[in-house]
Design an enzyme around this catalytic site. Structure first.
Site, PDB file in Angstrom:
ATOM      1  N   HIS A  44       0.758  -1.218  -0.130  1.00  0.00           N
ATOM      2  CA  HIS A  44      -0.030   0.140   0.091  1.00  0.00           C
ATOM      3  C   HIS A  44       0.791   1.381   0.124  1.00  0.00           C
ATOM      4  CE1 HIS A  44      -3.658  -2.323   1.751  1.00  0.00           C
ATOM      5  NE2 HIS A  44      -3.176  -2.500   0.790  1.00  0.00           N
ATOM      6  N   GLU A  46       1.016   3.969   2.177  1.00  0.00           N
ATOM      7  CA  GLU A  46       1.634   4.413   3.560  1.00  0.00           C
ATOM      8  C   GLU A  46       3.023   3.792   3.868  1.00  0.00           C
ATOM      9  OE1 GLU A  46      -3.001   4.323   3.914  1.00  0.00           O
ATOM     10  OE2 GLU A  46      -1.785   3.478   2.657  1.00  0.00           O
ATOM     11  N   ARG A 178      -7.051   3.592 -21.628  1.00  0.00           N
ATOM     12  CA  ARG A 178      -7.072   2.316 -21.495  1.00  0.00           C
ATOM     13  C   ARG A 178      -6.141   1.995 -20.193  1.00  0.00           C
ATOM     14  NH1 ARG A 178      -6.249  -0.937 -27.336  1.00  0.00           N
ATOM     15  NH2 ARG A 178      -8.305  -0.627 -28.189  1.00  0.00           N
ATOM     16  N   THR A 190     -17.621  -6.923 -32.315  1.00  0.00           N
ATOM     17  CA  THR A 190     -16.356  -5.847 -32.393  1.00  0.00           C
ATOM     18  C   THR A 190     -15.156  -6.911 -32.473  1.00  0.00           C
ATOM     19  OG1 THR A 190     -17.389  -4.097 -31.505  1.00  0.00           O
ATOM     20  CG2 THR A 190     -15.024  -4.123 -31.297  1.00  0.00           C
ATOM     21  N   ASP A 194     -12.942  -6.431 -35.972  1.00  0.00           N
ATOM     22  CA  ASP A 194     -11.658  -5.924 -35.760  1.00  0.00           C
ATOM     23  C   ASP A 194     -10.495  -6.469 -35.509  1.00  0.00           C
ATOM     24  OD1 ASP A 194     -13.491  -3.919 -36.348  1.00  0.00           O
ATOM     25  OD2 ASP A 194     -13.517  -2.754 -34.344  1.00  0.00           O
ATOM     26  N   GLU A 288     -15.340  -0.291 -25.231  1.00  0.00           N
ATOM     27  CA  GLU A 288     -15.230   0.427 -26.477  1.00  0.00           C
ATOM     28  C   GLU A 288     -16.154  -0.308 -27.513  1.00  0.00           C
ATOM     29  OE1 GLU A 288     -11.150   0.867 -27.814  1.00  0.00           O
ATOM     30  OE2 GLU A 288     -10.461   0.557 -25.835  1.00  0.00           O
ATOM     31  N   LEU A 293     -23.570  -4.028 -27.497  1.00  0.00           N
ATOM     32  CA  LEU A 293     -23.293  -3.885 -25.986  1.00  0.00           C
ATOM     33  C   LEU A 293     -23.346  -2.437 -25.706  1.00  0.00           C
ATOM     34  CD1 LEU A 293     -21.810  -4.916 -23.334  1.00  0.00           C
ATOM     35  CD2 LEU A 293     -19.747  -4.756 -24.512  1.00  0.00           C
TER      36      LEU A 293
END
Length: 357
Positions: A44, A46, A178, A190, A194, A288, A293
């Site tokens: 983390h 801290e 992204r 898609t 693509d 995207e 969708l």
């Protein structure tokens, strides 16, 4: 606090399901330690800042962008490290809504004699931690929907040609977006049309976001770029509960993670989809498309931010629309958004919209 928030933003998309926290330690008017949630969520912020500060942490003020954790997980609670280091004051904007913390971190600090100030730059911190907070509250991740369209709202010609509607500057901006999300998500259409990789490119070595494909029937090509890289970059496929078992087994063998989801109205139900992604640890998802969708998420009121890139070209009515059917009969039923930002990126225009409250 502004510096701590800027440090935390560097870890966005790198540390889910943990929040991207920044921490700055100040002593005698000088910064003696800085930290940010590490890739993968640990360590983390801290303890990293305390390690950098060393003995200078005693009597110092700690600026941290979320309430320090108070529970034992894979690492000890951050409040124990802060108390042991002898810090005098902790400044934080927000309480951690994780039920394992939820005010206990602040209470333990105060009980140990550490002064606690809250509410500093709370609005900015809420925006930065929006995905983490939404997942805690609802179980689902925050969704950013990205659309890149022609002037007339098309994403491809009638033949499916879509590369490239927008220019290189806009595409580079998309890669940066992204990089700040836990996952990049597309629909099966898609993925088939693509053959995308859905990775972050051109920004140097970094932890890649999870690639999510939503495919009710799991009818995705096994010779695609996604399939070939499934063993190297995380690939999750959200599919209908009745998907063919042979396809499920084949994709698992290829290295993909399969998430079965409830089907409604002939498609993966958006609430079930996001619940599955939230249960799997995602807090920020960058969608995207494609059109079906995008429309299902928008129709369900599950688009938390809309980013649109508009190019100076026209494709015409025969082109493919950015959104599938929403089933609206009245204009007052249409999803409404409020403009939050507009700017030119190369030869294109970016608009950022937030849902109307």
């Amino acid at each position: 606090m502004a510096l701590a928030l800027s440090l935390g933003r560097r870890s966005m998309g790198q540390c889910a399901p943990n929040p991207a926290v920044g921490c700055v330690i100040v002593s005698g008017g000088r910064i003696v330690g800085r930290g940010v949630t590490a890739p993968g969520g640990r360590p983390h912020a801290e303890p990293q800042a305390l390690a950098q500060a060393g003995a200078a942490a005693r009597g110092a003020t700690v600026y941290v962008t979320l309430e320090p954790c108070a529970h034992h997980g894979r690492t000890p609670p951050c409040v124990e490290a802060l108390i042991a280091a002898g810090v005098a004051r902790v400044v934080a904007p927000l309480e951690d809504t994780d039920p394992r913390v939820s005010g206990q971190g602040f209470a333990r600090l105060r009980a140990a004699g550490v002064a606690v100030t809250t509410g500093v730059m709370a609005a900015e911190a809420m925006q930065d931690h929006a995905g983490f907070l939404l997942r805690n509250a609802t179980g689902r991740p925050r969704v950013t929907l990205k659309l890149a369209t022609s002037l007339d709202g098309r994403i491809a010609t009638a033949s499916g040609d879509s590369q490239w509607i927008t220019g290189p500057e806009a595409r580079r901006a998309v890669h940066a977006m992204r990089a700040h999300h836990d996952a990049v998500m597309v629909g099966a259409g898609t993925a088939r049309a693509d053959d995308p990789m859905l990775t972050v490119r051109g920004l140097g070595p970094r932890r890649q976001p999870v690639r999510v494909v939503v495919s009710r029937r799991l009818d995705l090509p096994r010779d695609s770029a996604l399939a070939r890289s499934a063993g190297d970059v995380p690939l999750w496929i959200c599919h209908g509960e009745g998907a063919d078992e042979g396809r499920v087994a084949a994709w698992r063998e290829a290295g993909a993670r399969l998430l079965p989801c409830r089907v409604a109205a002939g498609q993966v139900a958006p609430d079930a989809l996001l619940a599955a992604l939230g249960a799997a640890g995602l807090t920020r998802v960058f969608c995207e498309g494609g059109g079906a969708l995008a429309a299902s998420l928008m129709g369900a009121g599950m688009v938390d931010e809309l980013v649109s890139f508009t190019a100076g070209c026209a494709i015409g009515a025969e082109g493919l629309p950015a959104l599938g059917a929403l089933g609206l009969s009245r204009l007052d039923e249409a999803p409404r958004f409020v403009l939050a930002e507009t700017r030119a990126i190369g030869g294109d225009v970016l608009h950022r919209w937030l849902p109307r409250a």
